[in-house]
Motif scaffolding. Sequence first.
Motif, PDB file in Angstrom:
ATOM      1  N   LEU A   1       0.810  -1.218   0.000  1.00 19.21           N
ATOM      2  CA  LEU A   1       0.000   0.000   0.000  1.00 19.21           C
ATOM      3  C   LEU A   1       0.848   1.274   0.000  1.00 19.21           C
ATOM      4  O   LEU A   1       0.322   2.351  -0.269  1.00 19.21           O
ATOM      5  CB  LEU A   1      -0.948   0.005   1.199  1.00 19.21           C
ATOM      6  N   GLU A   2       2.136   1.165   0.298  1.00 22.49           N
ATOM      7  CA  GLU A   2       2.991   2.352   0.307  1.00 22.49           C
ATOM      8  C   GLU A   2       3.041   3.013  -1.066  1.00 22.49           C
ATOM      9  O   GLU A   2       3.286   4.208  -1.180  1.00 22.49           O
ATOM     10  CB  GLU A   2       4.406   1.977   0.753  1.00 22.49           C
ATOM     11  N   TRP A   3       2.800   2.253  -2.130  1.00 19.64           N
ATOM     12  CA  TRP A   3       2.876   2.772  -3.494  1.00 19.64           C
ATOM     13  C   TRP A   3       1.549   3.315  -3.989  1.00 19.64           C
ATOM     14  O   TRP A   3       1.466   3.880  -5.079  1.00 19.64           O
ATOM     15  CB  TRP A   3       3.366   1.671  -4.439  1.00 19.64           C
ATOM     16  N   VAL A   4       0.494   3.146  -3.196  1.00 21.30           N
ATOM     17  CA  VAL A   4      -0.827   3.621  -3.597  1.00 21.30           C
ATOM     18  C   VAL A   4      -1.025   5.035  -3.060  1.00 21.30           C
ATOM     19  O   VAL A   4      -0.800   5.289  -1.881  1.00 21.30           O
ATOM     20  CB  VAL A   4      -1.926   2.683  -3.046  1.00 21.30           C
ATOM     21  N   PRO A   5      -1.439   5.975  -3.919  1.00 19.97           N
ATOM     22  CA  PRO A   5      -1.673   7.350  -3.445  1.00 19.97           C
ATOM     23  C   PRO A   5      -2.711   7.391  -2.322  1.00 19.97           C
ATOM     24  O   PRO A   5      -3.678   6.618  -2.326  1.00 19.97           O
ATOM     25  CB  PRO A   5      -2.188   8.074  -4.688  1.00 19.97           C
TER      26      PRO A   5
ATOM     27  N   PHE B   1      -6.453   7.493  -3.109  1.00 21.58           N
ATOM     28  CA  PHE B   1      -7.069   6.225  -3.509  1.00 21.58           C
ATOM     29  C   PHE B   1      -7.379   5.364  -2.287  1.00 21.58           C
ATOM     30  O   PHE B   1      -8.416   4.711  -2.231  1.00 21.58           O
ATOM     31  CB  PHE B   1      -6.166   5.456  -4.478  1.00 21.58           C
ATOM     32  N   LEU B   2      -6.458   5.341  -1.321  1.00 19.71           N
ATOM     33  CA  LEU B   2      -6.690   4.573  -0.100  1.00 19.71           C
ATOM     34  C   LEU B   2      -7.895   5.114   0.650  1.00 19.71           C
ATOM     35  O   LEU B   2      -8.735   4.359   1.136  1.00 19.71           O
ATOM     36  CB  LEU B   2      -5.455   4.600   0.801  1.00 19.71           C
TER      37      LEU B   2
END
Length: 145
Positions: free
Chosen positions: A101-105, A108-109
């Motif tokens: 999840l570190e790569w998801v903006p 979006f989260l």
Amino acid sequence: MDAASHEEWPVARLARVSHVSEAHFARSFKDAFGVPPHRYLLTRRIERATALLRETDLPIIDIAFQTGWKSLGTFGRTFRDVTNESPSEFRARQRAAMHALEWVPACFLSAAHRPDLTIAVSEKRRREAEAINAPTQTGSPEHTG
């Protein structure tokens, strides 16, 4: 029980604190919560253990003792029975998911965790009530003759 789920909470103690008989307490508790007191306590302990496994680097044995188990073996067996994975498997899966999840903006989260409220709750209830109260159609009209 929620505030001190790590402590022992036999029905006798709970009944004494509540000033009722053990039978009355057990029956009333199950009526109120849908599960017996022991299962409720077990659920609270597992919830606390999963949070500690996810959010801390504490050794699993420390988590077991902090959440009320007397032995690591009993904790591990119960944890696996409830979650279908060992405490170490759970921790590894949670950490892998966090790294992914570190790569998801962040936007979006946030959107993914936002409740799906496309219509007002009152409108949803009105629609459901209309669907229940609507007359059912039987297909072809009856002919009288």
